[in-house]
Write a protein that holds these residues in place. Structure first.
Motif: not given
Length: 137
Positions: A34-39, A59-64
């Motif tokens: 769920d966290i992977i999906r949310k982030k 892991v805070v976030r992906a750099i899109e």
């Protein structure tokens, strides 16, 4: 990553170890699907990492804007990667419920030997080396 109760936690493994607040980081827990999906974290993403508390890498976030289109949307496996039993979803966790699963048995032994139980030093390292359990983590 396996727990002694059979819970399987997704793990980020970095191509190159990174230094974060003075620590070399090569892996970080992703907590749950769920966290992977949310982030919106994908396999192959460039990510921002920070320490959660004093030790645990997060892991805070992906750099899109660094995405190339080759990244893969993460999906939890349907079967245990060790014993191939069907995984069961319990609330937010995916769990192997096969009590004979070698990964679960090993985690129970490691927990029993841990500082909080019998305090047997070095057992985890010896078992990892002897049984090649690095693939479980």
């Amino acid at each position: 990553m396996f727990g002694r109760t059979g819970v399987i936690t997704p793990l980020a493994v970095f191509k190159e170890g990174k230094i974060v607040d003075g620590s070399r980081i090569s892996k970080a827990t992703l907590n749950n699907a769920d966290i992977i999906r949310k982030k919106d974290i994908r396999i192959g993403d460039t990510v921002i990492i920070q320490k959660a508390g004093d030790v645990i890498p997060e892991v805070v976030r992906a750099i899109e804007e660094k995405r190339t289109g080759k990244e893969i949307v993460f999906k939890m496996p349907e079967n245990c990667p060790v014993c191939n039993s069907k995984l069961v979803k319990e609330q937010i966790d995916y769990k192997c419920v096969n009590e004979e699963c070698p990964a679960i048995k090993m985690q129970k032994i490691i927990y029993f030997a841990s500082k909080n139980c019998m305090n047997i030093e070095g057992l985890r390292r010896k078992y990892n080396k002897r049984f090649s359990l690095q693939s479980f983590y």
